[in-house]
Enzyme design. Sequence first.
Site, mmCIF file in Angstrom:
data_model
loop_
_atom_site.group_PDB
_atom_site.id
_atom_site.type_symbol
_atom_site.label_atom_id
_atom_site.label_comp_id
_atom_site.label_asym_id
_atom_site.label_seq_id
_atom_site.Cartn_x
_atom_site.Cartn_y
_atom_site.Cartn_z
ATOM 1 C CB SER A 1 41.344 43.457 40.166
ATOM 2 O OG SER A 1 40.397 43.319 41.194
ATOM 3 C CE1 TYR B 1 43.248 38.756 42.173
ATOM 4 C CE2 TYR B 1 41.930 40.606 42.943
ATOM 5 C CZ TYR B 1 42.250 39.687 41.960
ATOM 6 O OH TYR B 1 41.575 39.701 40.769
#
Length: 264
Positions: free
Chosen positions: A147, A160
Amino acid sequence: MSINLFDLTGKTALITGGVHGLGMAMAKGLGHAGAKIVVNDHSSQQAVDDAIAEYKSVGIEAFGYLFDVTDEAAVITAISKIEAEVGPIDILINNAGIIKRTPIIEMEVADFEAVVKVDLTGPFIVSKNVAKGMITRGGGKIINMCSMMSELGRDSVSAYASAKGGLKMLTKNMATEWAKFNIQTNGIGPGYFATSQTAPIRVNGHPFNEFIMGRTPAGRWGDPDDLQGAAIFLSSKASDFVNGHIVYVDGGILATIGKPSNED
């Protein structure tokens, strides 16, 4: 005789969480390049069945299995079943993931650990057990879905970002240990994509939509199909000497401190 470096005919690809969204888009790309597609979900057989129907409707040979990527015993059983019923896993995309948006000071330890378990421990478990077969067979491709949060922080996504930052480094360590077995391990880091989940914030005038449109040099949200090229490349012979890298498919966000103006 010419060789199509991107041909995946005869390959079997497992895409965890490939029943919808970006996982399905990448799986379709691999399927259209010739691979047999295997997807999983952790809780809904209906989601698996619906996904298989969607793949078959566009001419892709696909199979679905229900298992939890954080349960090693279930993963081992599923891998054995997949390889017996579909074929040896040549390509693995660790796509399954979750996110909890909570400020650090308000986040429960259990919630933080739940995100890390799915987004970091899950890829560790699945890769470890798929790699055993790849080593025996003399090679394979592993792609971890990283990500931009593998590189950047953002308000309220500490768990996350911690998991995705860890996944970036796990990718490099997998490459370090497994390259000698002809296994290429790399990552894909998506930018901001137009999906059903982002639909409510992609309307004109929404502050986050304005931020993304202004922050992205390409001047648009990504289309899920924009991930297919990177996925095919990292799954194919074309990437046989590419190892330990993260390919950011982000429209240029990480390349700049802001969208370039028209001024010199």
